[in-house]
Scaffold this motif. Structure first.
Motif, PDB file in Angstrom:
ATOM      1  N   TYR A 171     -63.424  13.724  71.577  1.00 45.37           N
ATOM      2  CA  TYR A 171     -63.214  13.137  70.248  1.00 45.37           C
ATOM      3  C   TYR A 171     -62.683  11.724  70.418  1.00 45.37           C
ATOM      4  O   TYR A 171     -61.880  11.440  71.301  1.00 45.37           O
ATOM      5  N   ILE A 172     -63.124  10.834  69.525  1.00 44.27           N
ATOM      6  CA  ILE A 172     -62.755   9.418  69.682  1.00 44.27           C
ATOM      7  C   ILE A 172     -61.306   9.172  69.256  1.00 44.27           C
ATOM      8  O   ILE A 172     -60.668   8.232  69.710  1.00 44.27           O
ATOM      9  N   GLU A 173     -60.782  10.017  68.396  1.00 47.98           N
ATOM     10  CA  GLU A 173     -59.390   9.841  67.980  1.00 47.98           C
ATOM     11  C   GLU A 173     -58.454  10.620  68.896  1.00 47.98           C
ATOM     12  O   GLU A 173     -58.488  11.852  68.933  1.00 47.98           O
ATOM     13  N   ALA A 223     -74.264   8.846  57.969  1.00 44.62           N
ATOM     14  CA  ALA A 223     -74.137   8.327  59.335  1.00 44.62           C
ATOM     15  C   ALA A 223     -72.728   8.481  59.895  1.00 44.62           C
ATOM     16  O   ALA A 223     -72.426   7.935  60.944  1.00 44.62           O
ATOM     17  N   LEU A 224     -71.879   9.176  59.176  1.00 46.16           N
ATOM     18  CA  LEU A 224     -70.556   9.454  59.723  1.00 46.16           C
ATOM     19  C   LEU A 224     -70.245  10.919  59.534  1.00 46.16           C
ATOM     20  O   LEU A 224     -70.616  11.514  58.528  1.00 46.16           O
ATOM     21  N   GLN A 225     -69.590  11.482  60.534  1.00 47.13           N
ATOM     22  CA  GLN A 225     -69.062  12.831  60.359  1.00 47.13           C
ATOM     23  C   GLN A 225     -67.558  12.735  60.241  1.00 47.13           C
ATOM     24  O   GLN A 225     -67.012  12.781  59.151  1.00 47.13           O
ATOM     25  N   CYS A 226     -66.860  12.553  61.375  1.00 46.83           N
ATOM     26  CA  CYS A 226     -65.408  12.411  61.254  1.00 46.83           C
ATOM     27  C   CYS A 226     -65.048  11.030  60.745  1.00 46.83           C
ATOM     28  O   CYS A 226     -64.023  10.844  60.122  1.00 46.83           O
ATOM     29  N   GLY A 227     -65.874  10.042  61.063  1.00 45.25           N
ATOM     30  CA  GLY A 227     -65.667   8.703  60.535  1.00 45.25           C
ATOM     31  C   GLY A 227     -64.718   7.818  61.319  1.00 45.25           C
ATOM     32  O   GLY A 227     -64.487   6.672  60.928  1.00 45.25           O
ATOM     33  N   VAL A 228     -64.182   8.277  62.427  1.00 48.15           N
ATOM     34  CA  VAL A 228     -63.192   7.443  63.123  1.00 48.15           C
ATOM     35  C   VAL A 228     -63.856   6.302  63.895  1.00 48.15           C
ATOM     36  O   VAL A 228     -63.281   5.250  64.099  1.00 48.15           O
ATOM     37  N   CYS A 229     -65.108   6.503  64.282  1.00 49.14           N
ATOM     38  CA  CYS A 229     -65.832   5.437  64.972  1.00 49.14           C
ATOM     39  C   CYS A 229     -66.437   4.452  63.981  1.00 49.14           C
ATOM     40  O   CYS A 229     -66.893   3.378  64.362  1.00 49.14           O
ATOM     41  N   THR A 230     -66.487   4.865  62.713  1.00 49.11           N
ATOM     42  CA  THR A 230     -67.274   4.140  61.717  1.00 49.11           C
ATOM     43  C   THR A 230     -66.836   2.679  61.512  1.00 49.11           C
ATOM     44  O   THR A 230     -67.695   1.790  61.511  1.00 49.11           O
ATOM     45  N   LEU A 284     -68.659   4.037  70.975  1.00 46.14           N
ATOM     46  CA  LEU A 284     -68.872   5.466  71.160  1.00 46.14           C
ATOM     47  C   LEU A 284     -68.745   6.212  69.844  1.00 46.14           C
ATOM     48  O   LEU A 284     -67.858   5.939  69.037  1.00 46.14           O
ATOM     49  N   CYS A 285     -69.659   7.158  69.652  1.00 54.78           N
ATOM     50  CA  CYS A 285     -69.516   8.121  68.567  1.00 54.78           C
ATOM     51  C   CYS A 285     -69.730   9.485  69.191  1.00 54.78           C
ATOM     52  O   CYS A 285     -70.709   9.705  69.882  1.00 54.78           O
ATOM     53  N   ARG A 286     -68.790  10.388  68.968  1.00 58.11           N
ATOM     54  CA  ARG A 286     -68.908  11.701  69.589  1.00 58.11           C
ATOM     55  C   ARG A 286     -69.492  12.738  68.634  1.00 58.11           C
ATOM     56  O   ARG A 286     -69.832  13.824  69.051  1.00 58.11           O
ATOM     57  N   CYS A 287     -69.578  12.390  67.351  1.00 55.29           N
ATOM     58  CA  CYS A 287     -69.975  13.411  66.368  1.00 55.29           C
ATOM     59  C   CYS A 287     -71.455  13.440  66.056  1.00 55.29           C
ATOM     60  O   CYS A 287     -72.022  14.500  65.851  1.00 55.29           O
ATOM     61  N   THR A 288     -72.070  12.277  65.936  1.00 60.55           N
ATOM     62  CA  THR A 288     -73.364  12.224  65.254  1.00 60.55           C
ATOM     63  C   THR A 288     -74.571  12.252  66.177  1.00 60.55           C
ATOM     64  O   THR A 288     -75.689  12.456  65.714  1.00 60.55           O
ATOM     65  N   GLY A 289     -74.374  11.970  67.459  1.00 60.28           N
ATOM     66  CA  GLY A 289     -75.538  11.804  68.330  1.00 60.28           C
ATOM     67  C   GLY A 289     -76.284  10.505  68.039  1.00 60.28           C
ATOM     68  O   GLY A 289     -77.391  10.296  68.532  1.00 60.28           O
TER      69      GLY A 289
HETATM   70  S1  FES Z   1     -68.395  10.133  63.346  1.00 58.30           S
HETATM   71 FE1  FES Z   1     -66.893  11.027  64.612  1.00 58.30          FE
HETATM   72  S2  FES Z   1     -66.901   9.718  66.318  1.00 58.30           S
HETATM   73 FE2  FES Z   1     -68.489   8.939  65.130  1.00 58.30          FE
END
Ligand code: FES
Ligand code: FES
Lengths: 81, 751, 157
Positions: free
Chosen positions: B203-205, C98-105, C135-140
């Motif tokens: 996870y990025i966070e 285009a975002l899941q968790c949104g932290v990379c957004t 890096l984005c870990r959620c979306t591929g």
């Molecule tokens: S949406 Fe979760 S890291 Fe990109």
């Protein structure tokens, strides 16, 4: 009587029996009576087990009804991510 | 639940559409507050001192110099947790802070809270820890040997067979049928040993929290977590508090994938706050995330499968050895049950051993335990197909588990979507697309159980007829949207009339962690039931207004209407009209539902991967990738696709590059994103998602969990593609360029 | 060591701050100015969550010292929308999920904006290579790439 399938390594606790029969009308009674009849099952039951009833996996709902005609399979307690 | 409750055959109005997510604008404008984004007055910054040794006795810790540093407000060690003196520390606490022994490189030994991060960092250097270094072990096979150093004593369960070291903590065996007979009936048997390295959720966070505790035993904790109720339970136990006195508020969460289902830093922040009397913020660095939070297990596995010339699998056997770090875990049993789940087998046996090593305690990662085992099985199935010159997809259909199959883990399957999923893959243009030189196509099935669990939802009908849904599971990938959709669908109103929020621990009853792909399933189910309760109340209010029997009113398209011609002639009363009069008709209207949701329904997926291997460098490029998965019913298809794509790419990373690398010294050598390489945008093609919808009988709309299955197939799909592209059978992940290159060179020399 | 006095313009506003010589610009933005839209995923220049532009150049703010920002112009995610009006990239990210968790957004949006300023009509692989540091870990990445290409198209008109 409910016929319960025991997984391979747990069969040590049921005198190597794959299937055991206990009186039970629900999940809780099943676990209680299994522990009574096969005390060696108790440590695993205390740590946690799931029960599959006709293919549906239940993790801990005690009063889920079980009928004699159900297929009942004991499984380790499920964990997820 | 009676099947009559289920409405998955009806025409949906909101379900299956793709509305914007309610938290979207905050997240694209930078307003959303994640774990590290909260600042409060008079707040201190905390830092953790970690063991540089993989295994060492802690002789003494001298914090006096650190305490003297200007700006330092509190320093803690394990002595500050009374559970240690009471001799009742939980594994979770010992993992959060080492007591007598440091058990892995990166294990927390002390922590500091100070006026700034800079001061806290300087203070760490002034803490003097005296260690006595102990022999260590980080490899699973080594750790099982009787002469291995023992990582952590006293964990061996009664069921572990003799002949191993004390690091082997539990043993499981599943299966049915006569293996010997099965193998005798095979025309070809393939037997191989496989290895996978630990992969991090990535996870990025990084983990982050802010704790504020007062001497009367009350505390507020803000943190990024997949389950704040679990955080409360674990922290309250560690701190000796009552649950009601610890309020945990979840921040927005920047990814979890299973890795944020437990706690690492929260008790440290609470203890520092208690000692300093001030709010304390603690944020991990990336290096700490790699060293001290859960990666997956690493594995060593033997798989043996027999097949007839025409492609019938006659027997399958797998032995799985998983290490999950310095504390016991329950992963291998999940792998051992999943390994052959996709097949209808007469004879199958899996055995699994959970093993301790001097590594961080494993944490769940999407479908924990399944990807490794299924990788090994699916690789052998592919090798058999290749050697027998059989179409690997046809063979999977031929042997596929279906309704009525006695599953490899025991129960008989009900409706499952595996064959439909395989057939969708077979019909897809990807399967027959031509391949060029140095390219290969791999395929794999995947499986996961999915869970429900404890869930509470409250649904309030506001006076203007809009809806507030309160739920208790952090939204990691758009769940607020799908929950709002289900509420709108059930109430017969439009999506934008509903707003879903996530409550803190004191505002709603217990909710299980966001795990086991459970949220859309279980929270959705509770939301539907809560909406039905509100509808019942609204029908009652209409009946009072109309002066007719409650039963004579029913709900349709967002309005109460008389149930039939005999009920009387009344114009429909809309939700707005009923809500506006709620004060006069008995008070505010709400529905709520609390349940331990069971019946999540297993899920299957099939992945197709095309790769091209560069024979000069050994590097592998994924050139086409398609994911087929049964979602039961896709509530918000975009987020279902997102789960399928995201999981696939995590699996691709695990297959190609990601690995924990330990040196001989037992230290982690690649604790950063530069050396632990997760897939980047330029590594990948588009990931095409194909959603199948085979309704889950356990959910009113037919929903199945979708979050986890998608990480399972990529490991074997990629391995099979690379093996076919190079004509070399690989059996160790990751397939990093040096590994592939050395096999290519060896082949050239031998061949 | 005494603190350094720095003058900058952030998202169009004149902003001054004092910083320790070793403090990064990311720390200043977050801890001092509370512009927390810029995220820290690694602190070592490997994840791109802290992307900002410094005098028009895309940088990882975790690799820039606060003191280096003297007399510079900085844009962060907080400056991307125009009042109520979202930037087309922000809107397309919502439209494409285009975002899941949104932290990379935030970092990805800042980086993508800087790409489209240089190259209004990028190919898919140009987008992929430009964003390779985020890096984005959620979306591929699939929906992110589609959103950027779609926003580019819309911005070209
Ligand atoms: S949406 Fe979760 S890291 Fe990109
Ligand atoms: S935080 Fe700056 S690149 Fe990761």
């Amino acid at each position: 009587m409910v016929k319960v399938r025991i997984w391979g390594s747990l069969q040590k606790a049921t005198d190597n029996k794959e299937f055991v029969e206990v009186e039970a009308q629900n999940f809780k009674q099943l676990l209680d009576n299994l522990s009574l009849k096969y005390p060696k099952l108790k440590p695993q039951i205390t740590r946690g087990v799931s029960v599959a009833i006709d293919g549906m996996i239940y993790r801990n709902s005690w009063f889920t009804p079980i009928k004699p005609e159900n297929e009942v399979v004991l499984m380790p307690y499920m964990v997820g991510g | 639940m009676s099947p009559l409750d289920n409405t998955y055959e009806k025409q949906f109005k909101v379900i299956g559409t793709r509305p914007p997510r309610p938290d979207g604008i905050e997240k694209v404008t930078g307003k959303a507050q994640y774990g590290a984004d909260l600042y409060v007055p008079d707040m201190l910054y905390a830092k953790i001192l970690r063991s540089p040794h993989p295994h060492a006795k802690i002789i003494s810790i001298d914090t006096s110099e650190a305490e003297k540093l200007d700006g330092v407000k509190a320093v803690i060690t394990s002595k500050d947790f009374s559970k240690f003196s009471e001799n009742k520390p939980s594994d979770t606490l010992v993992n959060c802070i080492a007591h007598e022994k440091a058990l892995y490189d990166g294990h927390c030994v002390a922590a500091v809270a100070a006026l700034s991060n800079t001061i806290a960092k300087s203070a760490l250097k002034l803490i003097n820890v005296e260690y006595e270094i102990l022999p260590h072990v980080t490899d699973v096979d080594e750790a099982m040997k009787t002469d291995s150093p023992i990582v952590n004593k006293g964990y061996v369960l009664e069921n572990v067979p003799k002949g191993f070291s004390e690091n082997v903590t539990s043993y499981y065996e599943f299966g049915h049928g006569d293996l010997d007979n099965g193998f005798n009936n095979a025309d070809l048997i393939v037997e191989r040993t496989f290895k996978t390295e630990a992969a991090h959720q990535g996870y990025i966070e990084p983990h982050a929290c802010l704790a504020s505790m007062t001497p009367d035993g009350k505390a507020d904790l803000w943190c990024c977590t997949q389950g704040h109720y679990n955080v409360r339970a674990l922290c309250a136990d560690i701190m000796g508090m009552e649950s009601s006195q610890l309020r945990v508020t979840p921040s927005e969460i920047g990814g979890g994938f299973g890795g944020k289902t437990t706690i690492f830093i929260e008790p440290i922040a609470l203890a520092l706050s208690l000692k300093s009397g001030k709010p304390v913020k603690l944020v991990m660095t990336r290096d700490e995330v790699f060293k001290a939070t859960g990666p997956t297990v690493s594995s060593s596995m033997d798989v043996k499968i027999g097949m007839t010339k025409d492609g019938i699998i006659t027997a399958g056997e797998a032995h799985l050895r998983y290490q999950g770090g310095a504390f016991p875990n329950g992963t291998v049993e999940m792998g051992a049950q999943s390994a052959f789940a996709a097949y209808d087998l007469k004879a199958v046996r899996t055995k699994g051993w959970n093993v301790l090593t001097n590594r961080p305690k494993q944490a769940a990662y999407r479908a924990p335990g399944a990807p490794q085992a299924i990788y090994a099985v699916e690789s052998v199935v592919d090798e058999l197909c290749q050697k027998l010159n059989l179409d690997p997809l046809e063979i999977r259909i031929k042997n596929a588990a279906k309704k009525g199959t006695k599953s490899s883990y025991g129960p008989t399957f009900d409706d499952i979507g595996l064959i439909a999923t395989l057939e969708a893959a077979q019909k897809h243009p990807h399967y027959l697309a031509p391949l060029a030189e140095n390219q290969g196509r791999g395929l794999s099935c995947g499986f996961w159980f999915n869970f429900g669990g404890d869930t509470c939802v409250t649904l309030n009908v506001n006076f203007d007829g809009t809806i507030g849904v309160t739920e208790g599971n952090p939204d990691i990938g758009g769940s607020r949207a799908s929950i709002s959709q289900m509420a709108a669908e059930e109430l017969g109103i439009s999506y934008d009339k509903v707003r879903t929020i996530i409550a803190d621990t004191n505002s709603l009853g217990h909710n299980e962690v966001t795990d086991g792909s459970r949220v859309t399933f279980a929270v959705g189910l509770a939301t539907i039931k809560a909406a039905r309760a509100a509808i019942k109340e609204m029908c009652k209010r209409a009946s009072l207004i109309w002066g007719i029997d409650e039963d004579a009113v029913r709900w349709e398209n967002g309005s109460a209407i008389p149930a039939g011609p005999n009920a009387g002639q009344f114009d429909p009363m809309s939700i707005e009209e009923i809500a506006a009069l709620s004060s006069q008709t008995g008070g505010p209207i709400a529905g709520h539902h609390e349940v331990n949701a069971e019946g999540a329904g297993v899920s299957f997926g099939v992945h197709l991967a095309d790769v091209e291997v560069d024979k000069e460098t050994g590097s592998t490029k994924v050139i086409r990738y398609t994911v087929f998965q049964d979602a039961g019913k896709a509530i918000h298809p975009s987020y279902v696709e997102g789960q399928m794509q995201g999981g696939a790419v995590q699996g691709i990373g695990w297959a190609l590059n990601e690995e924990y690398i330990y040196g001989k010294d037992g230290r982690l050598q690649n604790a950063g994103f530069l050396d632990y390489r997760i897939p980047v945008a330029s590594d990948l093609p588009m990931i095409e998602p194909v959603i199948l919808e085979i309704p889950n009988p356990g959910h009113p709309y037919g929903v199945r969990g979708v979050g986890e299955t998608s990480i399972v197939p990529p490991l074997a799909a990629i391995n099979n593609a690379v093996s076919r592209a190079t004509n070399i059978r690989f059996s160790e992940l990751p397939l990093s360029p040096p590994k592939v290159l050395s096999s290519l060179k060896k082949e050239l020399k031998d061949g | 060591m005494s603190q350094v006095h720095i003058k900058t313009k952030i998202n169009g506003d004149n902003i001054e701050f004092l910083c320790d010589p070793e403090e990064t610009l990311l720390d200043i933005l977050r801890d001092k100015l509370h512009l927390t839209g810029t995220k820290e995923g690694c602190g070592t220049g490997d994840c791109g969550a802290c992307s900002i532009t410094l005098d028009g150049k895309l940088v990882c703010s975790c690799l820039v010292l606060g003191a280096e920002a003297d007399n510079s112009e900085i844009s962060t995610i907080e400056g991307m929308s125009n009042g109520e009006k979202l930037h087309p990239l922000q809107q397309k990210f919502l439209d494409h999920a285009a975002l899941q968790c949104g932290v990379c957004t935030p970092g990805i949006l800042v980086a993508a904006k800087s790409l489209l300023e240089k190259n209004p009509d990028p190919t898919e692989s140009e987008v992929r290579y430009w964003l390779a540091g985020n890096l984005c870990r959620c979306t591929g990445y699939d929906k992110i790439i589609k959103a950027v290409l779609d926003a580019a198209k819309e911005m070209r008109g």
